[in-house]
Motif scaffolding. Structure first.
Motif, PDB file in Angstrom:
ATOM      1  N   UNK A  29       0.850  -1.221   0.091  1.00 58.50           N
ATOM      2  CA  UNK A  29       0.146   0.122  -0.122  1.00 58.50           C
ATOM      3  C   UNK A  29       0.729   1.286   0.019  1.00 58.50           C
ATOM      4  N   UNK A  30       1.986   1.219  -0.739  1.00 60.11           N
ATOM      5  CA  UNK A  30       2.833   2.335  -0.716  1.00 60.11           C
ATOM      6  C   UNK A  30       3.130   2.879  -2.093  1.00 60.11           C
ATOM      7  N   UNK A  31       2.578   2.330  -3.046  1.00 58.26           N
ATOM      8  CA  UNK A  31       2.648   3.006  -4.490  1.00 58.26           C
ATOM      9  C   UNK A  31       1.941   4.347  -4.861  1.00 58.26           C
ATOM     10  N   UNK A  32       2.927   5.254  -4.974  1.00 62.75           N
ATOM     11  CA  UNK A  32       2.430   6.506  -5.367  1.00 62.75           C
ATOM     12  C   UNK A  32       1.826   6.882  -6.674  1.00 62.75           C
ATOM     13  N   UNK A  33       1.804   5.874  -7.654  1.00 58.50           N
ATOM     14  CA  UNK A  33       1.428   6.254  -8.803  1.00 58.50           C
ATOM     15  C   UNK A  33       0.734   4.986  -9.341  1.00 58.50           C
ATOM     16  N   UNK A  34      -0.362   4.368  -8.588  1.00 53.65           N
ATOM     17  CA  UNK A  34      -1.000   3.307  -8.800  1.00 53.65           C
ATOM     18  C   UNK A  34      -1.677   3.138 -10.274  1.00 53.65           C
ATOM     19  N   UNK A  35      -2.198   4.217 -10.886  1.00 57.35           N
ATOM     20  CA  UNK A  35      -2.895   4.286 -11.979  1.00 57.35           C
ATOM     21  C   UNK A  35      -1.768   4.020 -13.323  1.00 57.35           C
ATOM     22  N   UNK A  36      -0.444   3.938 -12.970  1.00 53.69           N
ATOM     23  CA  UNK A  36       0.567   3.674 -13.818  1.00 53.69           C
ATOM     24  C   UNK A  36       0.680   2.248 -14.141  1.00 53.69           C
ATOM     25  N   UNK A  37       0.231   1.513 -13.123  1.00 55.45           N
ATOM     26  CA  UNK A  37       0.215   0.009 -13.184  1.00 55.45           C
ATOM     27  C   UNK A  37      -0.631  -0.581 -13.101  1.00 55.45           C
ATOM     28  N   UNK A  38      -1.780  -0.385 -12.380  1.00 55.04           N
ATOM     29  CA  UNK A  38      -3.106  -1.119 -12.347  1.00 55.04           C
ATOM     30  C   UNK A  38      -3.926  -1.051 -13.459  1.00 55.04           C
ATOM     31  N   UNK A  39      -4.734  -1.781 -13.544  1.00 55.56           N
ATOM     32  CA  UNK A  39      -5.552  -1.848 -14.858  1.00 55.56           C
ATOM     33  C   UNK A  39      -4.874  -2.336 -16.095  1.00 55.56           C
ATOM     34  N   UNK A  40      -5.379  -1.957 -17.195  1.00 49.94           N
ATOM     35  CA  UNK A  40      -4.746  -2.100 -18.422  1.00 49.94           C
ATOM     36  C   UNK A  40      -3.579  -1.629 -18.925  1.00 49.94           C
ATOM     37  N   UNK A  41      -2.548  -2.171 -19.264  1.00 54.93           N
ATOM     38  CA  UNK A  41      -1.230  -1.288 -19.652  1.00 54.93           C
ATOM     39  C   UNK A  41      -0.660  -2.095 -20.747  1.00 54.93           C
ATOM     40  N   UNK A  42       0.052  -1.641 -21.791  1.00 54.38           N
ATOM     41  CA  UNK A  42       0.908  -2.003 -22.646  1.00 54.38           C
ATOM     42  C   UNK A  42       2.268  -2.360 -22.122  1.00 54.38           C
ATOM     43  N   UNK A  43       2.818  -3.415 -22.155  1.00 55.60           N
ATOM     44  CA  UNK A  43       4.124  -3.798 -21.838  1.00 55.60           C
ATOM     45  C   UNK A  43       4.959  -4.885 -22.821  1.00 55.60           C
TER      46      UNK A  43
END
Length: 742
Positions: A29-43
């Motif tokens: 619970x210490x992620x400062x930018x959760x929207x950069x990683x959670x949900x749908x992302x291209x990698x």
């Protein structure tokens, strides 16, 4: 949602990727930018879905166009990750909990909703309705119902929404951060009105703060519980169009105004001693106020507050009616019912300070966000509370938004701003060295002054006719002058000096009142410097001061006679009127906030008599223009007898202008009947006794002038005509000129 495609794709076989430090931050619970990683992302050319679901037994993804649920591998703690062969149009999550399955839309599949223009306006303090931007807003996004949460916490490292919908787990719903604005937001699908929540914050050093209630909450749990509650829009259909259309005229300085001050939870209790809700209070209080002919009810603060003993003056939810008495719609129904019955509603409103409860505004994001950081500016020594930083546009906006919300949402007719003196002076209740001068080296709080002027100008512009009343206890000039004329812009000011002088006088034994005669005349020296309300408020019947009746001297009969005489003097004196509940029937015990008034006292004729008198005085004030039309003009008052200290007699005339009969008021504050007391008057003919506080109907001895007296052509104190009166003991006479004989 922040992706779109017509492709319906099956999951790929290989697992996705999260950097080790990001994975650890999400797990703890210490992620400062959760929207950069959670949900749908291209990698690396493929699409991956990362899900955070601490406590779930398993997680599955169902891609649009396929009803096949695919298990998402757990990659650590409560973090799940899967790679898809191609970008899906949309998807949903199946979560298996110990208690069963749940199907949801992914909160991290939605773009942030706040627009840059609104964020900029917020930081400039230019939002009229910040409560429509921040807090908990039920919304439908992409056809999915849920709640959009946002909160101002510029110095926090991470903010999450916690509540009954995620087991109060701050790892589940970390929010998106708008760095420039300092606002955090998230849309959480499937949450409903009635769900409870708080914000969990890490400060700038990564330390976990106490859970914080929503500053912009429109509804809360009932204390001692302290969570905020998702509020539905008000469903109440208003019926007060006629009242609202005529309100401005009814609130003019020339109109009659008699205010019944009420503490909502202790006015009356049910048979078991429980609090009445708003609907039950409406059934009982409104007819009572009508019968007593008060024009307005003024409530001690009804916004939510944690400690009952503060009576609401230490609020933690400036936008939410207290849950002690029901839902917001119930409060709206109460106000509407008052308006339909011809009664206005005024709220006490506290913008001078707030309590230090950990779930409130104190050190909200780990810094002094709403308050001053320096205790010489930010800490009230008297009340152990915190002082708003009026220099911050976001704080000013928060307070102004609260004021407007009560007027907009609940059709409130007036606000009485509490403790204005404490706002105006930086050295309020402080010794030398305990306060910081303003930029010019003075003691005035320039930021608070500007705030009050702006607040009153805004209300006057957007809600003409709404009263804003100052509880201001000093000689600050121009409290009720317009800001354009250098004033603060209030509609009225409580006359605290008059109140203290009069109560001091009336508590003296009549034998010694001759030595304190000026206590009752001094108020007329400055009576027209402001537009005054004469208050006998809750503050005068608490903290060991005793009730009004208990402070009257003499035996039981004299105590009641003293109180009746004083009420007669007060109602006839220039200025609007306010009386705290219980005073109208001579409540004998000191007020207690956690119990009902002593209604059984009305079985006693003397208590009933005081109640009858107050009702009659209210009706008389309303019916006689001379008793209200020129309250704030010196032409409406003239002393007839102001210097008879030996007899403790006062007499004065009230004028109401063209078409209004003059009113003569005569007070005898000794128990001696005074026959053949001559007073000069400006008009010949009959003068009818329209009120005698010594009437047997009120519990008196029925001494008087047989209801009417006629002038003699005998000069007295500069007048050609005079009246020969019989003054009853410890009583006030009010007489109306009936006109000269033809």
């Amino acid at each position: 949602m922040r992706f779109a495609s017509d492709n319906t794709l099956a999951p790929a076989s290989r697992q996705g990727h999260l950097p080790a430090d990001v994975l650890a931050a999400l797990e703890h619970g210490r992620c400062e930018a959760p929207f950069e990683w959670l949900g749908l992302h291209e990698y690396q050319g493929r699409w991956q879905i990362a899900v955070i679901a601490h406590g779930a037994l398993s997680v599955e993804v169902v891609v649009e166009g396929s009803e096949q649920a695919v298990t998402v591998p757990r990659v650590g703690g409560g973090v799940y990750l899967i790679t898809l062969a191609a970008k899906p149009a949309s998807y949903r999550l199946h979560l298996r909990w110990p208690h069963g399955w749940e199907t949801i839309a992914d909160p991290y599949a939605f773009e942030p909703l706040l627009e840059e223009e609104a964020l900029l306006a917020f930081n400039l303090g230019e939002l009229r309705k910040p409560v429509d931007l921040l807090g908990a807003q039920p919304k439908v996004v992409d056809g999915i119902e849920g709640v959009h949460f946002s909160v101002w916490a510029p110095h926090a490292r991470r903010v999450s929404v916690v509540g009954n919908f995620n087991r109060w787990d701050g790892r589940r719903h970390p929010m998106y951060r708008h760095r420039d604005a300092g606002i955090w937001e998230i849309f959480i699908p499937h949450i409903e009105a009635g769900d409870v929540y708080k914000f969990e914050l890490l400060d700038q050093h990564g330390h976990l703060l106490p859970l914080k209630a929503d500053p912009y909450a429109k509804q809360t749990e009932c204390p001692p519980a302290s969570a905020s509650m998702v509020a539905s829009p008000l469903w109440h259909a208003w019926h007060d169009a006629s009242w609202m259309a005529h309100r401005k005229a009814m609130h003019a300085a020339t109109a009659p105004l008699t205010i019944y001050e009420v503490h909502a939870t202790s006015w009356r209790r049910d048979a078991e001693g429980g609090r009445l809700d708003w609907d039950a209070l409406a059934e009982q209080l409104i007819p009572y106020v009508q019968a007593q002919s008060f024009t307005h009810i003024e409530f001690l603060p009804v916004n939510e507050y944690p400690f009952g003993g503060s009576w609401g003056y230490q609020p933690t939810a400036m936008y939410a009616p207290t849950a002690r008495m029901g839902e917001p719609d119930a409060f709206a129904r109460f106000v509407d019912s008052c308006h339909v019955a011809g009664i206005g509603v005024i709220l006490d409103w506290v913008s001078g300070h707030f309590p230090a409860d950990e779930h409130g505004l104190r050190m909200f994001d780990g810094t002094a966000l709403y308050e001053h950081g320096d205790p010489r500016e930010g800490f009230h020594q008297d009340w152990k509370t915190l002082i708003y930083n009026y220099g911050k546009p976001q704080v000013r906006q928060y307070l102004m938004g609260s004021a407007l919300a009560w007027l907009d949402r609940f059709h409130i007719d007036g606000l009485r701003v509490d403790a204005v003196a404490s706002m105006l002076y930086r050295d309020y209740s402080r010794a030398e060295g305990e306060w910081i001068p303003n930029a010019h080296g003075g003691r005035e709080n320039l930021e608070a002054i500007a705030f009050l002027r702006d607040l009153n100008s805004l209300i006057a512009r957007e809600h003409p006719g709404v009263m804003v009343i100052a509880e201001e206890s000093t000689a600050w000039p121009g409290v009720t002058n317009t800001p354009e004329d250098g004033g603060l812009g209030f509609s009225f000011k409580w006359n605290m000096g008059w109140m203290h002088d009069c109560l001091r006088y009336i508590q003296h034994d009549p034998l010694y009142r001759r030595y304190h005669h000026d206590d009752l005349t001094f108020g007329l020296i400055y009576a027209y410097s402001e537009k005054f309300v004469l208050p006998l408020s809750h503050d005068e019947v608490v903290h060991g001061k005793g009730s009004l009746i208990s402070r009257m001297p003499g035996d039981r009969w004299q105590q009641f006679a003293n109180l009746r005489a004083f009420f007669g003097f007060m109602w006839a004196h220039p200025g609007k009127k306010l009386l705290f509940m219980g005073g109208e029937f001579a409540q004998r015990n000191e007020w207690q906030h956690d119990r009902s008034l002593d209604w059984h006292l009305l079985e006693d004729p003397l208590h009933l008599g005081v109640q009858r008198l107050v009702g009659d005085l209210n009706r008389l004030l309303y019916e006689e223009p001379a008793l209200h039309r020129c309250d704030h003009a010196s032409a409406g008052f003239a002393w007839m007898v102001g210097d008879d200290s030996h007899a403790s007699v006062y007499a004065f005339l009230r004028y109401g202008g063209e078409g209004a009969a003059p009113i003569l008021v005569v007070c005898n504050f000794t128990p001696q009947v005074r026959s053949d007391y001559r007073i000069g008057v400006p008009e010949a003919g009959a003068w009818r006794e329209v009120c005698n506080t010594d009437s047997s109907y009120y519990g008196g001895s029925n001494v008087g002038n047989a209801g009417e007296v006629h002038t003699d052509e005998m000069p007295c104190r500069g007048h050609r005509f005079s009246l020969n009166l019989r003054l009853p003991p410890l009583a006030t006479l009010i007489l109306r000129a009936e006109g000269s004989p033809a």
